[in-house]
Design a protein around this motif. Sequence first.
Motif, PDB file in Angstrom:
ATOM      1  N   ASN A 419      34.987  -1.472  44.021  1.00 30.55           N
ATOM      2  CA  ASN A 419      34.526  -0.884  45.288  1.00 30.55           C
ATOM      3  C   ASN A 419      35.654  -0.137  45.999  1.00 30.55           C
ATOM      4  OD1 ASN A 419      31.742  -1.607  45.424  1.00 30.55           O
ATOM      5  ND2 ASN A 419      32.341  -3.731  45.803  1.00 30.55           N
ATOM      6  N   LEU A 420      36.840  -0.706  45.964  1.00 31.64           N
ATOM      7  CA  LEU A 420      37.979  -0.048  46.608  1.00 31.64           C
ATOM      8  C   LEU A 420      38.333   1.266  45.916  1.00 31.64           C
ATOM      9  CD1 LEU A 420      40.332  -3.095  47.352  1.00 31.64           C
ATOM     10  CD2 LEU A 420      39.084  -1.687  49.020  1.00 31.64           C
ATOM     11  N   VAL A 421      38.255   1.288  44.586  1.00 35.79           N
ATOM     12  CA  VAL A 421      38.535   2.524  43.847  1.00 35.79           C
ATOM     13  C   VAL A 421      37.494   3.593  44.193  1.00 35.79           C
ATOM     14  CG1 VAL A 421      38.606   3.572  41.543  1.00 35.79           C
ATOM     15  CG2 VAL A 421      39.743   1.390  41.950  1.00 35.79           C
ATOM     16  N   GLN A 422      36.208   3.203  44.255  1.00 36.71           N
ATOM     17  CA  GLN A 422      35.157   4.152  44.618  1.00 36.71           C
ATOM     18  C   GLN A 422      35.383   4.709  46.025  1.00 36.71           C
ATOM     19  OE1 GLN A 422      31.717   1.572  43.867  1.00 36.71           O
ATOM     20  NE2 GLN A 422      31.062   2.996  42.254  1.00 36.71           N
ATOM     21  N   PHE A 423      35.699   3.810  46.959  1.00 33.31           N
ATOM     22  CA  PHE A 423      35.968   4.254  48.328  1.00 33.31           C
ATOM     23  C   PHE A 423      37.182   5.182  48.360  1.00 33.31           C
ATOM     24  CE2 PHE A 423      38.116   3.781  52.443  1.00 33.31           C
ATOM     25  CZ  PHE A 423      37.089   4.121  53.303  1.00 33.31           C
ATOM     26  N   GLY A 424      38.210   4.845  47.574  1.00 35.07           N
ATOM     27  CA  GLY A 424      39.409   5.690  47.529  1.00 35.07           C
ATOM     28  C   GLY A 424      39.112   7.076  46.997  1.00 35.07           C
ATOM     29  N   ILE A 425      38.272   7.161  45.968  1.00 35.84           N
ATOM     30  CA  ILE A 425      37.895   8.467  45.415  1.00 35.84           C
ATOM     31  C   ILE A 425      37.192   9.297  46.469  1.00 35.84           C
ATOM     32  CG2 ILE A 425      36.395   9.627  43.744  1.00 35.84           C
ATOM     33  CD1 ILE A 425      36.984   7.337  41.797  1.00 35.84           C
ATOM     34  N   PHE A 426      36.230   8.680  47.167  1.00 36.65           N
ATOM     35  CA  PHE A 426      35.521   9.408  48.228  1.00 36.65           C
ATOM     36  C   PHE A 426      36.495   9.883  49.309  1.00 36.65           C
ATOM     37  CE2 PHE A 426      31.413   7.258  46.999  1.00 36.65           C
ATOM     38  CZ  PHE A 426      30.740   8.436  46.730  1.00 36.65           C
ATOM     39  N   ALA A 427      37.380   8.998  49.752  1.00 39.12           N
ATOM     40  CA  ALA A 427      38.304   9.338  50.834  1.00 39.12           C
ATOM     41  C   ALA A 427      39.220  10.486  50.437  1.00 39.12           C
ATOM     42  CB  ALA A 427      39.129   8.110  51.219  1.00 39.12           C
ATOM     43  N   VAL A 428      39.791  10.421  49.241  1.00 39.65           N
ATOM     44  CA  VAL A 428      40.708  11.469  48.775  1.00 39.65           C
ATOM     45  C   VAL A 428      39.988  12.808  48.658  1.00 39.65           C
ATOM     46  CG1 VAL A 428      42.110  12.252  46.818  1.00 39.65           C
ATOM     47  CG2 VAL A 428      42.292   9.886  47.619  1.00 39.65           C
ATOM     48  N   VAL A 429      38.780  12.792  48.091  1.00 41.48           N
ATOM     49  CA  VAL A 429      38.033  14.040  47.905  1.00 41.48           C
ATOM     50  C   VAL A 429      37.631  14.637  49.241  1.00 41.48           C
ATOM     51  CG1 VAL A 429      35.881  15.005  47.020  1.00 41.48           C
ATOM     52  CG2 VAL A 429      37.241  13.491  45.575  1.00 41.48           C
ATOM     53  N   VAL A 430      37.180  13.807  50.182  1.00 43.04           N
ATOM     54  CA  VAL A 430      36.800  14.326  51.505  1.00 43.04           C
ATOM     55  C   VAL A 430      38.010  14.961  52.198  1.00 43.04           C
ATOM     56  CG1 VAL A 430      36.087  13.644  53.827  1.00 43.04           C
ATOM     57  CG2 VAL A 430      34.836  12.786  51.848  1.00 43.04           C
ATOM     58  N   ILE A 431      39.140  14.279  52.160  1.00 40.75           N
ATOM     59  CA  ILE A 431      40.356  14.826  52.775  1.00 40.75           C
ATOM     60  C   ILE A 431      40.752  16.139  52.094  1.00 40.75           C
ATOM     61  CG2 ILE A 431      42.840  14.424  53.104  1.00 40.75           C
ATOM     62  CD1 ILE A 431      42.167  11.438  53.400  1.00 40.75           C
ATOM     63  N   PHE A 432      40.648  16.182  50.778  1.00 37.80           N
ATOM     64  CA  PHE A 432      41.010  17.383  50.016  1.00 37.80           C
ATOM     65  C   PHE A 432      40.081  18.552  50.356  1.00 37.80           C
ATOM     66  CE2 PHE A 432      40.761  19.873  45.969  1.00 37.80           C
ATOM     67  CZ  PHE A 432      42.060  20.361  45.982  1.00 37.80           C
ATOM     68  N   PRO A 454      38.174  24.781  43.638  1.00 40.76           N
ATOM     69  CA  PRO A 454      38.659  23.387  43.635  1.00 40.76           C
ATOM     70  C   PRO A 454      37.828  22.465  44.518  1.00 40.76           C
ATOM     71  CG  PRO A 454      40.207  24.849  44.778  1.00 40.76           C
ATOM     72  CD  PRO A 454      39.220  25.722  44.076  1.00 40.76           C
ATOM     73  N   GLN A 455      37.215  22.995  45.578  1.00 39.19           N
ATOM     74  CA  GLN A 455      36.317  22.166  46.380  1.00 39.19           C
ATOM     75  C   GLN A 455      35.142  21.682  45.541  1.00 39.19           C
ATOM     76  OE1 GLN A 455      35.430  24.741  49.799  1.00 39.19           O
ATOM     77  NE2 GLN A 455      36.539  23.312  51.121  1.00 39.19           N
ATOM     78  N   VAL A 456      34.525  22.616  44.811  1.00 41.98           N
ATOM     79  CA  VAL A 456      33.377  22.281  43.965  1.00 41.98           C
ATOM     80  C   VAL A 456      33.777  21.286  42.881  1.00 41.98           C
ATOM     81  CG1 VAL A 456      31.803  23.219  42.214  1.00 41.98           C
ATOM     82  CG2 VAL A 456      32.132  24.430  44.377  1.00 41.98           C
ATOM     83  N   ILE A 457      34.906  21.549  42.210  1.00 37.69           N
ATOM     84  CA  ILE A 457      35.357  20.685  41.114  1.00 37.69           C
ATOM     85  C   ILE A 457      35.646  19.271  41.615  1.00 37.69           C
ATOM     86  CG2 ILE A 457      37.207  20.325  39.439  1.00 37.69           C
ATOM     87  CD1 ILE A 457      37.417  23.387  39.220  1.00 37.69           C
ATOM     88  N   SER A 458      36.263  19.184  42.781  1.00 33.41           N
ATOM     89  CA  SER A 458      36.593  17.851  43.312  1.00 33.41           C
ATOM     90  C   SER A 458      35.341  17.062  43.669  1.00 33.41           C
ATOM     91  CB  SER A 458      37.501  17.995  44.541  1.00 33.41           C
ATOM     92  OG  SER A 458      36.844  18.687  45.585  1.00 33.41           O
ATOM     93  N   VAL A 459      34.334  17.734  44.232  1.00 31.56           N
ATOM     94  CA  VAL A 459      33.079  17.052  44.579  1.00 31.56           C
ATOM     95  C   VAL A 459      32.356  16.589  43.317  1.00 31.56           C
ATOM     96  CG1 VAL A 459      30.786  17.386  45.571  1.00 31.56           C
ATOM     97  CG2 VAL A 459      32.796  18.183  46.810  1.00 31.56           C
ATOM     98  N   LEU A 460      32.285  17.455  42.310  1.00 29.45           N
ATOM     99  CA  LEU A 460      31.667  17.064  41.045  1.00 29.45           C
ATOM    100  C   LEU A 460      32.415  15.893  40.405  1.00 29.45           C
ATOM    101  CD1 LEU A 460      30.833  20.553  39.492  1.00 29.45           C
ATOM    102  CD2 LEU A 460      29.226  18.907  40.451  1.00 29.45           C
ATOM    103  N   PHE A 461      33.753  15.944  40.469  1.00 25.96           N
ATOM    104  CA  PHE A 461      34.559  14.841  39.929  1.00 25.96           C
ATOM    105  C   PHE A 461      34.235  13.532  40.638  1.00 25.96           C
ATOM    106  CE2 PHE A 461      38.303  12.183  40.784  1.00 25.96           C
ATOM    107  CZ  PHE A 461      38.561  11.708  39.501  1.00 25.96           C
TER     108      PHE A 461
END
Length: 579
Positions: A419-432, A454-461
């Motif tokens: 859960n923490l990894v999932q939250f971290g991915i969301f947080a990093v992508v939103v900030i990016f 890169p916005q599109v790629i990060s969201v898809l990632f």
Amino acid sequence: MNSFRCAVFLRAITVGTLALLVAVLTGDPAFGAPQEAAGDYRTLPFVSSRVVMWVVAELHLMFAAFVLAVPMFALIIEYIGYKTGDKRFDELAHDFTKLLSVSFSFTATLGALLTFLLIVLYPTLSQYLVKIFSWTFLPYVLLFFLEAIFLYSYYYGWGKFSPRVHLFLGLMLNIVGTAIMFIANAWLTFMNTPNGIDELGNLTSIWDAINNYIWMPINIHRLIANMAFGGAIGAAYGAYKFLGARTMEEKAHYDWMGYIGNFIAICALLPLPFAGYWLGVEIYAYDQSLGITLMGGTFSWLFIIQAVLIGNLFLAANYYLWLSMGRIEGAERYRKFIKYLLAVITLCFIVWATPHSLVATVEEARAMGGSHHPILNVLGVMSAKNTAVNLLILTTYVSFLLYRRANKQATVSWAKAGNLVQFGIFAVVVIFVVFLGVYGYFVDAQTRIGLSQPQVISVLFAMVAVTVIDIFLFRGAEKRGEIAWGTIPKRAQYSLFFLAITFAWLMGLMGYVRAGMRQHWHVYGVIRDTSVDAFTPTLGYAGLIVSITVIIFFLFIAIVFFLSGLSGRKKWVPKIAEA
């Protein structure tokens, strides 16, 4: 009844084939692109020829999109049922395909009518397109016959063939239908970005004419859009049947059908803006003046309406998901997050729908200091809008994620870390994504456009990575409750109707943009439109025509729903009078 449907379809194909043959035989043998003259056009009494073509073409496109999309997800659902042994999926796939038989007849009839009107009302344009694409007509018609064979074999062979044979028929139906769409897309995209011809309009390469600048972007965009549109209409059918259901068992089945249709529609909606971006890039690459007309000129305000409609789609889809969580035991723990998701969606919706310039009176313009609002001006550029749409997509994905895990409790040892990894991915992508959106204000236009990639790629990632983690995280999860299918509020079904209507209206408006950006050209830069209708319709005029078209389409869809529902009704047996 079955033979009648086949006869209607074959008659439509025959009319279309004969019309094309007449065009070939009567074509002008002269070389080069013919130029339309005022006498080359034919008119209809009481109504504009272009309006008639417009309405018929849009109706044909809507039905074709639906007919192409339903077999795609019906095949996937049937395959899931085959692999899992769950008969519910097989029944659901069969329910979806019930809509195809009548819809296919509508599609073919409207296609034949469109071909006939094009030849009669715009003969010079028809002759030129026939010269360019004559080699594609024979395979196109043959594919239509194959599609009829596979479709009726797939539908009427349900339960009569072995599962593998039936799945093969469904696969071939999808392959043939997609090939038909690819050929037809070549004709319409050539009119916008003609390729494979010399400066006089003579054909130099049939493949280059087919594979023009926007052919493949349109193919991908329409494949995804068809899935979204077909899913929305399928969900509306589920809602229609749910509201008319008399037993709890029927309500549960059609509640599930509406959910699956909505799930398909939104899963296709999420990547759709990315496909639209690719299409826009290719339009700019072909001719910058076309791109400027599209995004910054005549049609710029229509994209504000598009933003409002797409924002409404996201709002309605999330609203349906949040209502759906009410029928799931254990979902209460996630309801507290809904207000935050709604706040993000609303904020992104507002940013995305904010125009760069405002239509204002002289007094209002003076008070603002110009046509641009001194504060909201910064929200009207692409940096803000790209950021808003990416956050909209992520937020909708979070709603799906919460729904998916609503009645599950992860039991793996690494659940907390996952859960923490999932939250971290969301947080990093939103900030990016937000960082790139802000950074876009401090760079030149070319760099700013490039930042959207890169916005599109990060969201898809983020969506792919979180989904993969979630699958393993909840493998063998403990159930916290059951899903009470059929207990969803009626207002959730009305949101499914709203989604279907909004999708149809959006399709109609985007069709107007695609054709309208050519302005006074039939084939851009090659054949000029010299008819009395050679003007770009105003947004209000276009909105009226599109709205009328959508109303007609849903009247036809109501007929499809009614006729499809007849197959599930019990036969009427008269009572025997007592002696």
